[in-house]
Design a protein around this motif. Structure first.
Motif, PDB file in Angstrom:
ATOM      1  N   GLU A  56      10.054  75.815  41.609  1.00 40.34           N
ATOM      2  CA  GLU A  56      11.487  75.527  41.330  1.00 40.34           C
ATOM      3  C   GLU A  56      11.357  75.287  39.539  1.00 40.34           C
ATOM      4  N   ASP A  57      13.051  74.874  39.408  1.00 40.42           N
ATOM      5  CA  ASP A  57      13.820  75.838  38.564  1.00 40.42           C
ATOM      6  C   ASP A  57      13.462  77.137  37.858  1.00 40.42           C
ATOM      7  N   GLY A  58      12.828  78.030  38.865  1.00 41.96           N
ATOM      8  CA  GLY A  58      12.448  78.775  37.952  1.00 41.96           C
ATOM      9  C   GLY A  58      13.538  79.867  37.485  1.00 41.96           C
ATOM     10  N   ASN A  86       2.169  86.862  35.555  1.00 40.28           N
ATOM     11  CA  ASN A  86       3.543  86.978  34.769  1.00 40.28           C
ATOM     12  C   ASN A  86       4.737  87.520  35.568  1.00 40.28           C
ATOM     13  N   TRP A  87       5.285  86.772  35.568  1.00 39.92           N
ATOM     14  CA  TRP A  87       7.052  87.189  36.440  1.00 39.92           C
ATOM     15  C   TRP A  87       7.230  88.263  35.952  1.00 39.92           C
ATOM     16  N   ARG A  88       6.692  89.228  34.748  1.00 43.71           N
ATOM     17  CA  ARG A  88       7.134  90.438  33.973  1.00 43.71           C
ATOM     18  C   ARG A  88       6.928  91.509  34.940  1.00 43.71           C
ATOM     19  N   VAL A  89       5.475  91.266  35.173  1.00 39.86           N
ATOM     20  CA  VAL A  89       4.758  92.512  35.923  1.00 39.86           C
ATOM     21  C   VAL A  89       4.949  91.888  37.384  1.00 39.86           C
TER      22      VAL A  89
ATOM     23  N   LEU B  90       7.021  82.553  28.556  1.00 44.29           N
ATOM     24  CA  LEU B  90       7.519  82.038  29.292  1.00 44.29           C
ATOM     25  C   LEU B  90       7.494  82.682  30.398  1.00 44.29           C
ATOM     26  N   SER B  91       7.712  84.544  30.391  1.00 48.13           N
ATOM     27  CA  SER B  91       7.320  84.480  31.433  1.00 48.13           C
ATOM     28  C   SER B  91       5.859  84.372  32.475  1.00 48.13           C
ATOM     29  N   TYR B  92       4.908  83.443  31.364  1.00 45.30           N
ATOM     30  CA  TYR B  92       3.415  83.242  32.293  1.00 45.30           C
ATOM     31  C   TYR B  92       4.282  81.946  33.499  1.00 45.30           C
ATOM     32  N   GLN B  93       5.241  81.237  32.895  1.00 44.39           N
ATOM     33  CA  GLN B  93       5.458  79.770  33.830  1.00 44.39           C
ATOM     34  C   GLN B  93       5.620  79.857  34.766  1.00 44.39           C
ATOM     35  N   MET B  94       4.938  79.918  35.732  1.00 42.69           N
ATOM     36  CA  MET B  94       5.344  79.609  37.087  1.00 42.69           C
ATOM     37  C   MET B  94       4.017  78.819  38.038  1.00 42.69           C
TER      38      MET B  94
END
Lengths: 101, 138
Positions: A56-58, A86-89, B90-94
Motif C-alpha cells: 500500500e502506498d508503495g 529490499n526493492w532495489r535488489v 527507504l528501499s527496505y520499506q515494504m
C-alpha cells in the motif's frame, strides 16, 4: 530477464511478468523495452492482493506490488520463490537459470 | 589547483555520484545491489568538501570562501545523506511478504496484457513458469 529469455525457454520455462499498472499507462514504456513475454496488468490488485504482495502506498498515493519471483513447475506448484526485503535488489537472471537447471 | 577549488568540486562530485547511480549504474546488478562505485564516490565528494572547508579557514582567506566552504560541505553531506537514506532505509520499506512466502500453488488466473489482450496462466500449463512481480510504473 529479456536478455536471457532464450536460455530460460530452452530449459522448458516461460516468463510472465505482473505489475499493478494500467495497460494504457504502461504500454509505451513496456514496448520500448522490447519484452516478448507476457507483461500482465493487475490494476485492481486482484492477483497481487491474493498472493499477499500488496504494498500500500508503495509509490506516492499508489498501491503497487512488492517485488517477488515465483518459479512454478508444469502443474503450477511453486518450486522456488524469492521475496526480496529490499526493492532495489532484484533477482538476477543467472539465479533463475540456476534454479531451472 | 588550489584547495579552494574543492569547495565547489566536492558537492559536484557528490551530486554526480548520486545522479549517475540512478541514470547509469542501477542498470548493472553488481553496482546496484550495493553501490560499490557510487557510495565511495559520494564519500570522496564529502572528503573534497571538507578539504575545501579547511582550506577556506586557513590564514588570509576571505569571508566569502568560508561561507561557500560551509555551504558546499552542507550540500555534499546532504546529497550523501539522501543517497544513504534511499539505499539503506527507504528501499527496505515494504510489507514482509509472509503470505506470499506461504503460497505453494498458483491457481489459474486471467489478466490483461499491456497490449490489452486477455492472458490465462493455464495457457502455459505443461511448461515451467517464472512469474515475476514488478513494482511497475516503468
Amino acid at each position: 530477464m529479456q536478455s536471457r529469455i532464450d536460455e530460460i525457454r530452452s530449459l522448458g520455462a516461460e516468463v510472465v511478468a505482473v505489475s499493478a499498472d494500467n495497460p494504457e499507462e504502461s504500454r509505451e514504456a513496456i514496448e520500448a523495452q522490447g519484452y516478448d513475454f507476457p507483461v500482465l496488468c493487475d490494476p485492481n490488485l486482484e492477483l497481487i492482493g491474493k498472493l499477499g504482495l500488496l504494498h500500500e502506498d508503495g509509490l506516492p498515493d499508489t498501491d503497487i506490488s512488492r517485488p517477488a519471483v515465483f518459479i512454478l513447475d508444469e502443474q503450477r506448484d511453486v518450486t522456488w520463490r524469492e521475496l526480496t526485503d529490499n526493492w532495489r535488489v532484484r533477482v538476477r537472471p543467472e539465479t533463475i537459470l540456476a534454479e531451472l537447471r | 589547483m588550489s584547495r579552494l577549488h574543492f569547495i565547489w568540486l566536492g558537492p559536484l562530485v557528490t551530486l554526480a555520484a548520486v545522479i549517475s547511480y540512478f541514470m547509469v549504474f542501477a542498470a548493472i546488478p553488481a553496482l546496484r545491489d550495493f553501490p560499490w562505485l557510487n557510495l565511495p564516490l559520494a564519500l570522496l565528494g564529502v572528503a573534497l568538501s571538507l578539504a575545501g572547508l579547511f582550506g577556506a579557514f586557513g590564514q588570509g582567506r576571505r569571508l566569502a570562501s568560508k561561507i561557500f566552504g560551509i555551504l558546499g560541505t552542507l550540500l555534499s553531506v546532504g546529497f550523501l545523506g539522501l543517497f544513504g537514506f534511499y539505499v539503506f532505509v527507504l528501499s527496505y520499506q515494504m510489507p514482509t511478504g509472509e503470505t506470499a512466502a506461504g503460497v505453494s500453488r498458483i491457481e489459474n488466473f486471467s489478466l490483461q496484457t499491456h497490449r490489452g489482450e486477455s492472458f490465462d496462466l493455464a495457457s502455459f500449463d505443461g511448461r515451467k513458469v517464472v512469474l515475476v512481480f514488478y513494482r511497475g510504473y516503468w
